[in-house]
Design a protein around this motif. Structure first.
Motif, PDB file in Angstrom:
ATOM      1  N   MET A  82      52.478  16.901  48.534  1.00 53.40           N
ATOM      2  CA  MET A  82      53.077  18.362  48.190  1.00 53.40           C
ATOM      3  C   MET A  82      52.746  19.544  48.456  1.00 53.40           C
ATOM      4  O   MET A  82      53.206  21.035  48.094  1.00 53.40           O
ATOM      5  N   GLY A  83      51.647  19.263  49.421  1.00 47.45           N
ATOM      6  CA  GLY A  83      51.028  20.358  50.079  1.00 47.45           C
ATOM      7  C   GLY A  83      49.888  21.367  49.745  1.00 47.45           C
ATOM      8  O   GLY A  83      49.405  22.663  49.923  1.00 47.45           O
ATOM      9  N   LEU A  84      48.983  20.524  48.857  1.00 47.00           N
ATOM     10  CA  LEU A  84      48.275  22.093  47.973  1.00 47.00           C
ATOM     11  C   LEU A  84      47.049  21.601  48.615  1.00 47.00           C
ATOM     12  O   LEU A  84      45.928  21.953  48.224  1.00 47.00           O
ATOM     13  N   GLY A  85      46.536  21.083  49.711  1.00 46.17           N
ATOM     14  CA  GLY A  85      45.965  20.400  50.372  1.00 46.17           C
ATOM     15  C   GLY A  85      44.185  19.776  49.730  1.00 46.17           C
ATOM     16  O   GLY A  85      42.906  21.319  49.085  1.00 46.17           O
ATOM     17  N   LEU A  86      44.241  18.427  48.942  1.00 39.77           N
ATOM     18  CA  LEU A  86      43.538  17.982  48.675  1.00 39.77           C
ATOM     19  C   LEU A  86      41.971  17.524  49.701  1.00 39.77           C
ATOM     20  O   LEU A  86      41.574  17.719  50.939  1.00 39.77           O
ATOM     21  N   TYR A  87      40.995  18.165  48.990  1.00 40.10           N
ATOM     22  CA  TYR A  87      39.770  17.895  49.868  1.00 40.10           C
ATOM     23  C   TYR A  87      38.903  18.077  49.006  1.00 40.10           C
ATOM     24  O   TYR A  87      38.879  18.239  47.716  1.00 40.10           O
ATOM     25  N   PHE A  88      37.291  17.155  48.906  1.00 42.32           N
ATOM     26  CA  PHE A  88      35.811  16.612  48.108  1.00 42.32           C
ATOM     27  C   PHE A  88      34.971  18.067  48.558  1.00 42.32           C
ATOM     28  O   PHE A  88      34.486  17.327  49.504  1.00 42.32           O
ATOM     29  N   PRO A  99      45.734  25.739  45.054  1.00 44.64           N
ATOM     30  CA  PRO A  99      46.288  26.200  43.381  1.00 44.64           C
ATOM     31  C   PRO A  99      47.083  26.689  43.485  1.00 44.64           C
ATOM     32  O   PRO A  99      47.757  27.331  43.883  1.00 44.64           O
ATOM     33  N   LEU A 100      48.304  26.056  41.980  1.00 43.22           N
ATOM     34  CA  LEU A 100      48.874  26.767  41.748  1.00 43.22           C
ATOM     35  C   LEU A 100      49.311  27.792  41.043  1.00 43.22           C
ATOM     36  O   LEU A 100      49.078  27.510  39.556  1.00 43.22           O
ATOM     37  N   ARG A 101      49.406  28.810  41.583  1.00 39.33           N
ATOM     38  CA  ARG A 101      48.726  30.233  40.551  1.00 39.33           C
ATOM     39  C   ARG A 101      50.821  31.172  40.398  1.00 39.33           C
ATOM     40  O   ARG A 101      50.221  31.900  39.238  1.00 39.33           O
ATOM     41  N   ARG A 108      59.119  26.815  44.668  1.00 39.50           N
ATOM     42  CA  ARG A 108      59.477  26.107  46.354  1.00 39.50           C
ATOM     43  C   ARG A 108      59.081  24.809  46.465  1.00 39.50           C
ATOM     44  O   ARG A 108      58.912  24.310  46.517  1.00 39.50           O
ATOM     45  N   LEU A 109      57.546  24.478  44.940  1.00 43.77           N
ATOM     46  CA  LEU A 109      57.116  23.304  45.026  1.00 43.77           C
ATOM     47  C   LEU A 109      58.333  22.444  44.712  1.00 43.77           C
ATOM     48  O   LEU A 109      59.134  22.060  43.575  1.00 43.77           O
ATOM     49  N   ALA A 110      58.280  21.372  44.710  1.00 47.69           N
ATOM     50  CA  ALA A 110      59.006  19.995  45.581  1.00 47.69           C
ATOM     51  C   ALA A 110      58.816  18.673  44.846  1.00 47.69           C
ATOM     52  O   ALA A 110      57.668  18.011  46.027  1.00 47.69           O
TER      53      ALA A 110
END
Ligand code: CP3
Length: 348
Positions: A82-88, A99-101, A108-110
Motif C-alpha cells: 500500500m506504499g507505507l515502506g516496510l523495513y526492518f 505510518p498513517l497519521r 488516499r489509502l487503497a
C-alpha cells in the motif's frame, strides 16, 4: 493428498493422530534458515525471492514430520504494497517509513492489486506448492484488518499502541476507513493466494486482544467476518491472541478453526464452542527453551486437556521464538504423534 490429517481435523473428522504444525515453524531457531537468510542478505530479500521463500518454507518439513507447510512471508507485506515502506531495523523488528497519521494519507489509502504489487508472494505460493507436491497441505495467511492497522498507524510494534488507541477514541471514523480498506485488501490477497495454490488460510489477529470486548466486535471481529464471507471456500483458521474471552463469537465468525493462545483452558474452550469448529493450539512457546523431557510432559498435558474428540490441531499458543531448542521442537512433534495415538488406542 498423502497426508490429509490437517484437512480432516479442520473438517472435525477423526484422525489416527493429532495433526501438528507450528506458527513460525520456519525461522531463526533453525541454523539452515539463518544460512539461507544470510545468503539472501536480509529477511525482506528472502521473503521477496520466491525460490528462497519456498526453500525456507520446506526446511522445517525436511527436518521434522510436520502435517502442514505454511507460506513463508510476513503479514506486513500488505501495508508495504500500500506504499507505507516496510523495513526492518536490526534487532528492532518491523517499521514503516510512512505510518498513517494524517487524514489526507488515510483518504488516499487503497487496496493493492495482489497480482501486481504482491506478485512475489503468489509466486512463492506456487513455488512452495510445486516443491511440496501432495505431501501435506499448504497454509496461506494474512494479518487481520485490525492487526495490520495497528502497525500501519503506530509505524512499528508497541507495548501500549498509543497512536492506535488515540485514533480509536478521538477519530473512530478514520480507523474505520483504514479497516474497510484493509478488509478489501485482505480478501483479495487471500483469494489470490488460494488461486495460486494455498489449500487452507489463516488470519493472524495478533493484537485484537488489546481491545475491550465491545471494541473487539466493532474494530476487529466484524472486519474478519466480512473477509471470511468473501474468501473462496477453503478451510480457514482465525487466531486472536488474547481472544480467550470471546471464543463463542470467534467460533461463529465463519471460520473452521479457532486458534487458542496458551492462557486458554482447552477443555473449557471446547465446552464453550461445542463441536461447531476445530480448535488449534496451545502449548506455551516458552517451553521450547526447556529440556526435551519437560517438553514431552507439557505436550501430554495439552493433549489430555483437548481430549480425543475430533477437531484438534496441535500448535503453539503463539509463534516459535528464535531461542527455541531444535531438540525441544523435535521432542514436541514426536510426542504429539506417539501420545495422541496412545490416547486414541486407550479409548477403544
Ligand atoms: O509461520 C511461518 O513459518 C510463516 C512465516 C511468518 C512470518 N511472520 C515470518 C517472519 C508468519 C506467519 C508471520 C506472521 C507475522 N508477522 C505476525 C503474526 C503472527 C505473530 O507472530 O503474532 C506478525 C505480528 C508479524 C510481524 C513481524 N514480522 C514481527 C513482529 C517480526 C519481528 C519478529 C522478530 O522476532 O524480530 C517479523 C519478522 C519475521 N517474520 C521473521 C520471520 C521468520 C524474523 C525475521 C528475521 O529472520 O530476521
Amino acid at each position: 493428498m498423502k497426508n490429509d490429517l490437517l484437512l480432516r481435523a479442520l473438517a472435525r473428522q477423526p484422525t489416527d493422530s493429532t495433526p501438528v504444525w507450528l506458527m513460525r515453524q520456519a525461522g531463526r531457531y533453525l541454523p539452515e534458515y539463518n544460512a539461507t537468510r544470510a545468503k539472501a542478505g536480509s529477511f525482506l530479500k528472502l521473503a521477496k525471492t520466491p525460490a528462497l521463500a519456498a526453500e525456507v518454507a520446506l526446511q522445517p518439513l525436511t527436518r521434522f514430520p510436520l502435517d502442514a507447510a505454511i507460506l513463508f512471508s510476513d503479514i506486513l507485506t500488505v501495508p508495504d504494497a500500500m506504499g507505507l515502506g516496510l523495513y526492518f531495523a536490526e534487532g528492532e523488528g518491523p517499521r514503516f517509513e510512512r505510518p498513517l497519521r494524517d487524514e489526507a494519507a488515510i483518504a488516499r489509502l487503497a487496496a493493492p492489486d495482489p497480482t501486481v504489487e504482491l506478485r512475489y508472494v503468489l509466486d512463492a505460493v506456487r513455488e512452495t506448492r510445486s516443491a511440496l507436491g501432495d505431501r501435506v497441505p499448504l497454509i496461506g495467511f494474512s494479518g487481520s484488518p485490525y492487526t495490520l492497522a495497528c502497525y500501519m498507524i503506530e509505524g512499528s510494534g508497541s507495548s501500549d499502541w498509543r497512536a492506535v488507541k488515540e485514533m480509536l477514541y478521538a477519530r473512530p471514523d478514520l480507523l474505520h476507513r483504514i479497516l474497510a480498506v484493509n478488509a478489501l485488501a485482505v480478501t483479495d490477497y487471500l483469494n489470490a493466494q488460494i488461486e495460486a495454490g494455498a489449500q487452507v488460510v489463516m488470519l493472524f489477529d495478533t493484537w485484537g486482544g488489546n481491545l475491550t470486548a465491545v471494541q473487539y466486535e466493532e474494530f476487529s471481529l466484524s472486519y474478519m467476518r466480512q473477509v471470511l464471507s468473501q474468501v473462496r471456500k477453503v478451510p480457514r483458521i482465525v487466531f486472536t491472541k488474547g481472544g480467550g474471552g470471546w471464543l463463542e463469537n470467534i467460533a461463529a465468525s465463519g471460520c473452521d478453526a479457532v486458534g487458542l493462545d496458551w492462557t486458554v483452558d482447552p477443555s473449557a474452550a471446547r465446552q464453550r464452542v461445542g463441536a461447531k469448529v476445530a480448535l488449534q493450539g496451545n502449548l506455551d512457546p516458552a517451553v521450547l527453551c526447556a529440556p526435551p523431557s519437560r517438553v514431552r510432559e507439557e505436550v501430554r498435558r495439552v493433549l489430555d486437556a483437548f481430549g480425543t474428540a475430533p477437531g484438534h490441531i496441535f500448535n503453539l499458543g503463539h509463534g516459535i521464538t528464535p531461542h527455541a531448542r531444535v531438540d525441544a521442537v523435535e521432542a514436541l512433534i514426536d510426542e504429539v504423534r506417539t501420545y495422541s495415538r496412545q490416547l486414541r488406542a486407550a479409548r477403544v
